[in-house]
Design an enzyme around this catalytic site. Structure first.
Site, mmCIF file in Angstrom:
data_model
loop_
_atom_site.group_PDB
_atom_site.id
_atom_site.type_symbol
_atom_site.label_atom_id
_atom_site.label_comp_id
_atom_site.label_asym_id
_atom_site.label_seq_id
_atom_site.Cartn_x
_atom_site.Cartn_y
_atom_site.Cartn_z
ATOM 1 N N CYS A 32 48.386 35.931 43.981
ATOM 2 C CA CYS A 32 47.655 36.756 45.470
ATOM 3 C C CYS A 32 47.311 35.441 46.217
ATOM 4 C CB CYS A 32 46.878 37.943 45.387
ATOM 5 S SG CYS A 32 45.307 37.113 44.096
ATOM 6 N N ARG A 65 48.604 32.432 31.872
ATOM 7 C CA ARG A 65 47.534 32.239 31.184
ATOM 8 C C ARG A 65 46.918 32.087 30.095
ATOM 9 N NH1 ARG A 65 46.345 39.489 33.964
ATOM 10 N NH2 ARG A 65 47.322 38.064 36.187
ATOM 11 N N ASP A 107 54.917 42.761 40.922
ATOM 12 C CA ASP A 107 53.311 42.225 41.799
ATOM 13 C C ASP A 107 53.903 42.032 44.062
ATOM 14 O OD1 ASP A 107 50.811 41.764 41.679
ATOM 15 O OD2 ASP A 107 50.667 38.923 41.612
ATOM 16 N N HIS A 159 51.115 42.524 47.038
ATOM 17 C CA HIS A 159 50.304 42.456 48.030
ATOM 18 C C HIS A 159 50.193 43.149 49.513
ATOM 19 C CE1 HIS A 159 49.544 39.322 44.426
ATOM 20 N NE2 HIS A 159 48.152 39.705 44.699
ATOM 21 N N LYS A 182 39.494 48.679 41.128
ATOM 22 C CA LYS A 182 40.592 49.222 40.644
ATOM 23 C C LYS A 182 40.752 50.285 40.443
ATOM 24 C CE LYS A 182 41.026 47.327 36.736
ATOM 25 N NZ LYS A 182 42.142 45.961 35.589
ATOM 26 N N HIS A 211 45.983 44.893 46.336
ATOM 27 C CA HIS A 211 47.116 44.168 45.183
ATOM 28 C C HIS A 211 47.624 45.656 44.461
ATOM 29 C CE1 HIS A 211 44.400 40.335 44.786
ATOM 30 N NE2 HIS A 211 43.252 40.885 46.222
#
Length: 681
Positions: free
Chosen positions: A361, A390, A410, A412, A493, A539
Site C-alpha cells: 500500500c 514478513r 493486492d 488499493h 475491515k 485496501h
C-alpha cells in the site's frame, strides 16, 4: 449462617421470587443437561450465589458455551493426571481452543506417545470417580502461598491485566482471584489449580475425550522464555461426536496440502532457501499461472489498472505509513546500504536502511501522489500481484498457509467519500463472484473493529468507517459476525470467510476502509468545486495471498482440481508403443487448442500407467489402441474409473476444449456428458 430471605431474579426471561440461598443447582435441578449458568451475561458455575436483580439463563452441555466449559474441565483433569503420574511437574496454562484444549507443562523430558496413553487412562479413572469442581476466592497472598512451588502460576498472579493474553486470562485476571479444587466424594481435595472458571459441577459430565499430540511451546509464546511441553486434546459431549470429529481430522490429513504438494509434485521448501520460502515446480507453477491469468482477466473487466512496485524500499516510506511503528516486529531486519567512506575510514556519505516490503500500500500511495489527480479519475483502482516479505517466527511457519514470502493480489482503490459505500458494495460483489468461479460457495462475513491499544486517526473517522462497512456487510445478505479489536492500525475491515468441502472455515478476502493513510501521505485530488480533498482508500486482497489460496484450493479439491485449473488436463496412454505416434498426433492438436496434455512414454506396463494417472488426479486419461487407430477415435477414462470409448478424434478435441474452458468439476463419464453435451453417434 446467612439469613435466608426472598430475592427477585429474572429466570429464562421471566421475573421469579426465590430464596436468597438458592443457586442454579436448585433452579435447574430437573434438567440434568444444565451444567452452568449465565448470570447477567457472564458464564458462572451452577452453584454460584444469586443476588437480587440478577438475570439468570441456563448453559446446557450441548450448547457451544457448555461444550467449552466441558473442555476446560477436561483440561484440569488432564493436568491433574499429569501431576499424579509424573513427579515435580510445573504447570503453565490450559485454555480451550477450537475443537479442544491444551495444557503446557514444564517437565524434564518431552512426553512420548506411550505417556499420552498413560495420561489418558488416568484421566478416565478421574472422570469415573465423579470428582467435584469447587471454586474458592483467594487473596493474592493466599494464591501465592498455595502456588509457592509453581513459578509460572506465580508469574501470572503478579502480572498486570494489560500483560495477560487471552489464553493466560483463562487462569487469572486482575479482578477476583480464585482456585478450583477437585474433590472426591469423601470430601478429600485431591488436586487444585489457579483458575477463573467456570467449570462443570463434576467430572462425570465430561463426555468423550482423546489426547491427540504433543508440541514444544515457549512459555507465553515468547522465545526468550523457557520451552514447555504442550499436550493437545479434544472433548465432545458424546462418543459419536468424538468419532465424527476424528473422522474429519483423518479427512483433513488426507487433504493436507503439504502432503498433496509432494505427492503431486507441485512445490517444495528447500532447506537451502530457508523456512517459509516456497518454490513452485512446473505443475504448481502452471496452476499459479492459471489462477493469476484468470484474476487479471476479471480485474481488467472490472476497471482495474495494473501496477508494479519494487521488493525493497528505504525506511522512510514505512515511517510515513506507520508500519515501522506498528508492524516492525513482522518485518525482516533492515539492510544498511549506500554508505560512502573517506580514505581514512570516516563517513563521507551516511548510508540508509532498506527494508523488504511487508505491504504494497505505501508504494501504491506514491503512484497516486506522482501527479495531480482529478475527481474525474476516481475511483482509481490500482492492482498488483506484489510479493511481500514478513518475518514469521520459524515455529509458526506452516506450509503455504503461513509463509515468509507471499504474493498478494493486492488492490488499493482511491475514491471520494460519496463513492465509498457503492464502491465497497461493488468490490464485495466482485470478490464473491471470483471466489465462486474458483469453486467456493459457502460464505459469511466478519467485521474487524478498532483495537483501542493499536490505531491511528480520530475516533470519529473510525466510527464512520466501521458504520459504513457494517452497512455494506448487512446489505450483502450474508451473515455478519463481529471481530472486536481485530482491525489493522489504519482502519476497520470486512473479511470474507469461506467454508471448504469438509466444512472448515478459511479467511480469504479482506476489504479495509482507510481514512488515515491518505492523510499520512498527503494524498489529494481536485474536486468538482476546485477544492483539494483527501481521497478515501480501500485496501483489498482478493485471494489474500496466492500461496495460501493455492493451499486452500488444493485441500478443498483434495488435489483433484477441475480441468480448467489442473496442471495436466489430459494424460495420453497408448495400449502399446506402436500407437504412440497416433496418440502424439492427437495431442499435438490439443496443444494448438491450449489444452495442457502430456503422453506417458515410460516403460511401465499399461495398467501401471493408468494407476499413475489416477494417482496424479488427472481429469482425463486419453487411451488409444488398435480399434481407436482403425476408426480414427480415442477413448476417455475419468477419475472415478468410468470410460467413454470410441470417440472420434475431432469430436474428442472439441469436447475437451469445451469442458476445459468451463469451471465445472468433471470426475465421471456422466459429468463429462452433462457438461460437454456429448451425444454418441
Amino acid at each position: 449462617m446467612a439469613e435466608v430471605h426472598q430475592i427477585i431474579v429474572t429466570l429464562n426471561g421471566k421475573s421469579k421470587e426465590v430464596d436468597s440461598d438458592q443457586t442454579g443447582e436448585q433452579l435447574y435441578a430437573d434438567d440434568r443437561n444444565v451444567v452452568a449458568v449465565s448470570i447477567n451475561g457472564v458464564p458462572r458455575d451452577i452453584y454460584t450465589p444469586l443476588h437480587d436483580g440478577d438475570t439468570v439463563e441456563p448453559i446446557t452441555l450441548d450448547s457451544p458455551e457448555g461444550v467449552a466449559i466441558m473442555r476446560h474441565s477436561a483440561t484440569h483433569v488432564m493436568a491433574q493426571a499429569v501431576q499424579e503420574v509424573f513427579e515435580g511437574v510445573k504447570l503453565g496454562i490450559g485454555p480451550v481452543i477450537d475443537n479442544g484444549f491444551y495444557y503446557d507443562f514444564d517437565v524434564p523430558t518431552p512426553f512420548t506417545p506411550d505417556d499420552l496413553k498413560t495420561i489418558e487412562k488416568h484421566m478416565q479413572r478421574i472422570v469415573k470417580e465423579n470428582q467435584l469442581f469447587r471454586r474458592r476466592v483467594v487473596t493474592e497472598d493466599e494464591a501465592r502461598a498455595e502456588e509457592a512451588d509453581q513459578p509460572y502460576k506465580l508469574e501470572l498472579i503478579g502480572a498486570k491485566e494489560a500483560e495477560i493474553d487471552a489464553d493466560a486470562a483463562t487462569e487469572v485476571s486482575t479482578g477476583e482471584l480464585s482456585m478450583y479444587d477437585n474433590i472426591r466424594k469423601d470430601g478429600t481435595v485431591v488436586w487444585k489449580d489457579l483458575c477463573r472458571g467456570p467449570h462443570l459441577p463434576s467430572t462425570k459430565y465430561i463426555g468423550a475425550f482423546k489426547l491427540q499430540r504433543t508440541a514444544a511451546a515457549y512459555w507465553r509464546g515468547d522465545e526468550k522464555n523457557p520451552m514447555l511441553q504442550r499436550i493437545y486434546g479434544t472433548a465432545w459431549s458424546t462418543k459419536e461426536e468424538l468419532k465424527n470429529y476424528l473422522a474429519r481430522l483423518d479427512e483433513a490429513a488426507r487433504r493436507d496440502h503439504r502432503k498433496l504438494g509432494a505427492d503431486l509434485d507441485l512445490f517444495s521448501f528447500p532447506d537451502e532457501i530457508g523456512p517459509g520460502l516456497v518454490v513452485f515446480h512446473p505443475k504448481g507453477g502452471t496452476i499459479i499461472n492459471v489462477m493469476e491469468d484468470y484474476s487479471r482477466k476479471m480485474h481488467r473487466r472490472n476497471g482495474y489498472s495494473f501496477v508494479q512496485t519494487p521488493h525493497i524500499t528505504k525506511e522512510g516510506l514505512y515511517k510515513t505509513s506507520g508500519h515501522l511503528s506498528w508492524y516492525k516486529d513482522g518485518m525482516f531486519p533492515p539492510m544498511h546500504l549506500d554508505e560512502e567512506l573517506n580514505a581514512d575510514g570516516s563517513v563521507k556519505k551516511p548510508g540508509q536502511d532498506y527494508y523488504l516490503k511487508p505491504m504494497n500500500c505505501p508504494m501504491h500511495n506514491l503512484i497516486f501522489a506522482s501527479r495531480q489527480r482529478s475527481y474525474r479519475e476516481l475511483p482509481l483502482r490500482l492492482f498488483e500481484f506484489g510479493t511481500v516479505y514478513r518475518y514469521e517466527k520459524s515455529g509458526v511457519v506452516h506450509g503455504l498457509t503461513r509463509v515468509r514470502g507471499l504474493t498478494q493480489d493486492d488492490s488499493h482503490i482511491y475514491c471520494t467519500r460519496e463513492q465509498m459505500k457503492d464502491e465497497l458494495k461493488s468490490i464485495l460483489k466482485f470478490v464473491l463472484q471470483l471466489l465462486q468461479d474458483f469453486g467456493l460457495e459457502d460464505f459469511y462475513l466478519e467485521l474487524s473493529t478498532k483495537d483501542e491499544h493499536k490505531y491511528v486517526g480520530s475516533d470519529e473517522i473510525w466510527e464512520e468507517a466501521t458504520r459504513t462497512l457494517r452497512e455494506v456487510g448487512e446489505e450483502s445478505g450474508l451473515e455478519l459476525v463481529d471481530d472486536p479489536a481485530g482491525a489493522a492500525f489504519y482502519g476497520p475491515k470486512i473479511s470474507v470467510q469461506a467454508r471448504d468441502a469438509i466444512g472448515r472455515t478459511w479467511q480469504i478476502s479482506t476489504l479495509q476502509l482507510d481514512f488515515n493513510e491518505p492523510h499520512l501521505f498527503g494524498l489529494e485530488y481536485i474536486d468538482r468545486d476546485g477544492q483539494r480533498k483527501e481521497p478515501v482508500m480501500i485496501h483489498r486482497a482478493l485471494f489474500g495471498s496466492v500461496e495460501r489460496f493455492f493451499a486452500i484450493l488444493l485441500e478443498h479439491y483434495a488435489g483433484a482440481f477441475p480441468a480448467w485449473l489442473a496442471p495436466v488436463q489430459a494424460e495420453g496412454i497408448a495400449v502399446a508403443d506402436k500407437y504412440n505416434d497416433y496418440l502424439k498426433e492427437f495431442f499435438d492438436g490439443l496443444t494448438q487448442r491450449d489444452i495442457r496434455g502430456e503422453i506417458d512414454y515410460s516403460d511401465d506396463r499399461f495398467g501401471k500407467k493408468i494407476r499413475n494417472a489416477s494417482k496424479q488426479k488427472v481429469p482425463f486419461t486419453i487411451i488409444a489402441g488398435e480399434d481407436d487407430m482403425q476408426h480414427g477415435s480415442v477413448s476417455f477414462r475419468f477419475r472415478d474409473g468410468s470410460q467413454l470409448n470410441g470417440v472420434k478424434k475431432e469430436t474428442a478435441a472439441d469436447l475437451l476444449e469445451k469442458v476445459c474452458t468451463t469451471h465445472e468439476q468433471v470426475n465421471s463419464s456422466e459429468d463429462f456428458i452433462t457438461v460437454s453435451g456429448y451425444q454418441a453417434a
